[in-house]
Scaffold this active site. Structure first.
Site, PDB file in Angstrom:
ATOM      1  N   LYS A 176       0.850  -1.204   0.000  1.00  0.00           N
ATOM      2  CA  LYS A 176       0.000   0.000   0.000  1.00  0.00           C
ATOM      3  C   LYS A 176       0.877   1.241   0.000  1.00  0.00           C
ATOM      4  O   LYS A 176       2.049   1.213   0.374  1.00  0.00           O
ATOM      5  CB  LYS A 176      -0.916   0.041   1.236  1.00  0.00           C
ATOM      6  CG  LYS A 176      -0.228  -0.053   2.614  1.00  0.00           C
ATOM      7  CD  LYS A 176       0.319   1.238   3.178  1.00  0.00           C
ATOM      8  CE  LYS A 176       0.900   1.060   4.582  1.00  0.00           C
ATOM      9  NZ  LYS A 176       1.738   2.159   5.058  1.00  0.00           N
ATOM     10  N   ALA A 210       9.770  -3.607   6.642  1.00  0.00           N
ATOM     11  CA  ALA A 210       9.889  -2.399   7.489  1.00  0.00           C
ATOM     12  C   ALA A 210      10.188  -1.179   6.632  1.00  0.00           C
ATOM     13  O   ALA A 210      11.122  -0.426   6.872  1.00  0.00           O
ATOM     14  CB  ALA A 210      10.949  -2.600   8.575  1.00  0.00           C
ATOM     15  N   GLY A 227       7.388   0.850   5.260  1.00  0.00           N
ATOM     16  CA  GLY A 227       6.234   1.747   5.131  1.00  0.00           C
ATOM     17  C   GLY A 227       5.265   1.314   4.048  1.00  0.00           C
ATOM     18  O   GLY A 227       4.327   2.034   3.720  1.00  0.00           O
ATOM     19  N   GLY A 280       3.769  -4.453   4.103  1.00  0.00           N
ATOM     20  CA  GLY A 280       3.903  -5.850   3.664  1.00  0.00           C
ATOM     21  C   GLY A 280       3.410  -6.858   4.692  1.00  0.00           C
ATOM     22  O   GLY A 280       2.649  -7.777   4.347  1.00  0.00           O
ATOM     23  N   GLY A 281       3.815  -6.703   5.941  1.00  0.00           N
ATOM     24  CA  GLY A 281       3.422  -7.668   6.974  1.00  0.00           C
ATOM     25  C   GLY A 281       1.909  -7.666   7.176  1.00  0.00           C
ATOM     26  O   GLY A 281       1.279  -8.724   7.290  1.00  0.00           O
ATOM     27  N   ASP A 286      -2.926  -1.834   9.853  1.00  0.00           N
ATOM     28  CA  ASP A 286      -3.401  -1.760   8.472  1.00  0.00           C
ATOM     29  C   ASP A 286      -4.125  -3.037   8.017  1.00  0.00           C
ATOM     30  O   ASP A 286      -4.593  -3.103   6.878  1.00  0.00           O
ATOM     31  CB  ASP A 286      -2.227  -1.509   7.511  1.00  0.00           C
ATOM     32  CG  ASP A 286      -1.688  -0.092   7.649  1.00  0.00           C
ATOM     33  OD1 ASP A 286      -2.486   0.819   7.963  1.00  0.00           O
ATOM     34  OD2 ASP A 286      -0.475   0.101   7.442  1.00  0.00           O
TER      35      ASP A 286
HETATM   36  P1  ATP Z   1       3.569  -0.645   8.189  1.00  0.00           P
HETATM   37  O1  ATP Z   1       3.748   0.322   7.066  1.00  0.00           O
HETATM   38  O2  ATP Z   1       2.318  -1.512   8.065  1.00  0.00           O
HETATM   39  O3  ATP Z   1       3.681  -0.057   9.548  1.00  0.00           O
HETATM   40  P2  ATP Z   1       6.037  -1.808   7.323  1.00  0.00           P
HETATM   41  O4  ATP Z   1       5.641  -2.040   5.918  1.00  0.00           O
HETATM   42  O5  ATP Z   1       6.910  -0.634   7.605  1.00  0.00           O
HETATM   43  O6  ATP Z   1       4.747  -1.709   8.195  1.00  0.00           O
HETATM   44  P3  ATP Z   1       6.521  -4.641   7.614  1.00  0.00           P
HETATM   45  O7  ATP Z   1       7.269  -5.021   6.383  1.00  0.00           O
HETATM   46  O8  ATP Z   1       5.091  -4.998   7.697  1.00  0.00           O
HETATM   47  O9  ATP Z   1       6.734  -3.096   7.919  1.00  0.00           O
HETATM   48  O10 ATP Z   1       7.350  -5.301   8.824  1.00  0.00           O
HETATM   49  C1  ATP Z   1       7.214  -4.902  10.162  1.00  0.00           C
HETATM   50  C2  ATP Z   1       7.853  -5.959  11.063  1.00  0.00           C
HETATM   51  O11 ATP Z   1       7.009  -7.103  11.094  1.00  0.00           O
HETATM   52  C3  ATP Z   1       9.212  -6.429  10.580  1.00  0.00           C
HETATM   53  O12 ATP Z   1      10.172  -5.973  11.487  1.00  0.00           O
HETATM   54  C4  ATP Z   1       9.153  -7.964  10.568  1.00  0.00           C
HETATM   55  O13 ATP Z   1      10.120  -8.557  11.380  1.00  0.00           O
HETATM   56  C5  ATP Z   1       7.777  -8.314  11.142  1.00  0.00           C
HETATM   57  N1  ATP Z   1       7.056  -9.318  10.323  1.00  0.00           N
HETATM   58  C6  ATP Z   1       6.351 -10.366  10.761  1.00  0.00           C
HETATM   59  N2  ATP Z   1       5.780 -11.045   9.757  1.00  0.00           N
HETATM   60  C7  ATP Z   1       6.133 -10.431   8.626  1.00  0.00           C
HETATM   61  C8  ATP Z   1       5.838 -10.651   7.256  1.00  0.00           C
HETATM   62  N3  ATP Z   1       5.062 -11.652   6.852  1.00  0.00           N
HETATM   63  N4  ATP Z   1       6.358  -9.781   6.357  1.00  0.00           N
HETATM   64  C9  ATP Z   1       7.119  -8.728   6.777  1.00  0.00           C
HETATM   65  N5  ATP Z   1       7.442  -8.494   8.053  1.00  0.00           N
HETATM   66  C10 ATP Z   1       6.941  -9.313   8.985  1.00  0.00           C
END
Ligand code: ATP
Length: 283
Positions: free
Chosen positions: A11, A101, A103, A106-107, A139
């Site tokens: 997103k 991590a 933004g 993905g998680g 999210d």
């Molecule tokens: P957001 O923008 O939703 O706050 P983000 O995109 O910055 O999040 P993510 O990639 O979702 O961050 O990862 C956040 C944390 O979640 C990571 O530090 C990772 O260790 C943990 N995590 C657990 N499961 C997953 C997964 N399936 N994919 C990515 N990270 C994961």
């Protein structure tokens, strides 16, 4: 049962306004979210057990937990199944493409895709208590709603679908991660502003992200990266808590030229597009 496959798209926050802070410490948001083409892939298979996390070449993915109960895709799958995937005699493969991590959500998207797959596995639909999924990640309710664009309020649990708009974007991937809780902890009320624009088209032009000042305080090098994007001919914006930068550009040719200029400046950038619809489950 037959194998089920689902894309989990990233997103962008076209706008992200912080409108308050609750007593429990969570920030209240008003945000315009859109899905983009960049996506992870989940495959749910019968007759096996456990979780496998790989990149598109089949290699391990640094930073993504492989222990099932720590992985958001698995936690979403459990919530959707209402049981342990091992008891349901199913195993999950997560193919990661979305930077971690970054933004890009993905998680949370993996969690929502796991939840949708779990529901389908037991012949239930995508409707259900999306707001309750905010305990897995703020999210997740947006991704579980399976809409291309939405205005999201509360801490992320209130999702109002919006009409999507077609558009090409470029993503700039800084060589570092940023923690969402750390960026929120670094915001100050002086950074916050009033409500988000009313629709996607308005947010394309009025794309304020109230987390940008905090992200720049934590990572001053974001200023240099933004200057490089501007010099390459695009207007940089931050998605979520960063560090990914994005810019809306005038079609794929323009995207390719900005991406190659950024590559010459030593930055990793990719072209993508806003999605017209969420992904569907393929059997
Ligand atoms: P957001 O923008 O939703 O706050 P983000 O995109 O910055 O999040 P993510 O990639 O979702 O961050 O990862 C956040 C944390 O979640 C990571 O530090 C990772 O260790 C943990 N995590 C657990 N499961 C997953 C997964 N399936 N994919 C990515 N990270 C994961």
């Amino acid at each position: 049962m037959i194998p089920l496959q689902l894309e989990a798209p990233a997103k962008l926050n076209l706008a992200l306004r912080i409108v308050g802070r609750r007593d429990d410490g969570y920030h209240e948001l008003d945000s315009i979210l859109v899905l983009i083409d960049l996506a992870d892939r989940l495959l749910l298979m019968p007759g096996c057990s456990g979780l496998r996390v790989v990149d598109p070449a089949g290699n391990p993915v640094p930073g993504v937990p492989v222990r099932p109960d720590a992985n958001l895709a698995w936690r979403g799958l459990e919530a959707g199944l209402g049981a342990s995937p091992d008891d349901a005699l199913a195993c999950l493969t997560l193919e990661k493409r979305i930077p971690v991590a970054a933004g890009l959500g993905g998680g949370s998207s993996d969690a929502a895709a796991g939840w949708r797959l779990g529901r389908r596995w037991r012949d239930a639909g995508d409707e259900g208590d999306h707001a309750a999924l905010a305990v897995i990640g703020a999210d997740v309710p947006y991704f579980a709603a399976a809409v291309a664009a939405a205005r999201v309020t509360g801490i992320g649990e209130l999702v109002a679908p919006l009409e999507p708009v077609a558009g090409t974007i470029i993503l700039v991937h800084p060589p570092f991660e940023m923690s969402t809780p750390a960026t929120f902890a670094a915001t100050r009320p002086a950074d916050w502003s009033a409500g988000a624009p009313s629709g996607v088209a308005e947010a394309l032009t009025d794309g304020v992200n109230d987390l940008l000042p905090a992200a720049r305080r934590l990572r001053p090098e974001l200023d240099d990266l933004m200057a490089l994007v501007l010099a390459a001919g695009a207007v940089p914006r931050l998605t979520g808590s960063g560090p990914t930068l994005f810019a809306v550009v005038d079609g794929p040719d323009r995207a390719a030229s900005v991406v190659s200029r950024l590559a010459r400046a030593g930055l990793r950038a990719t072209a993508s597009a806003m999605r017209a619809a969420a992904a569907s489950i393929a059997a």
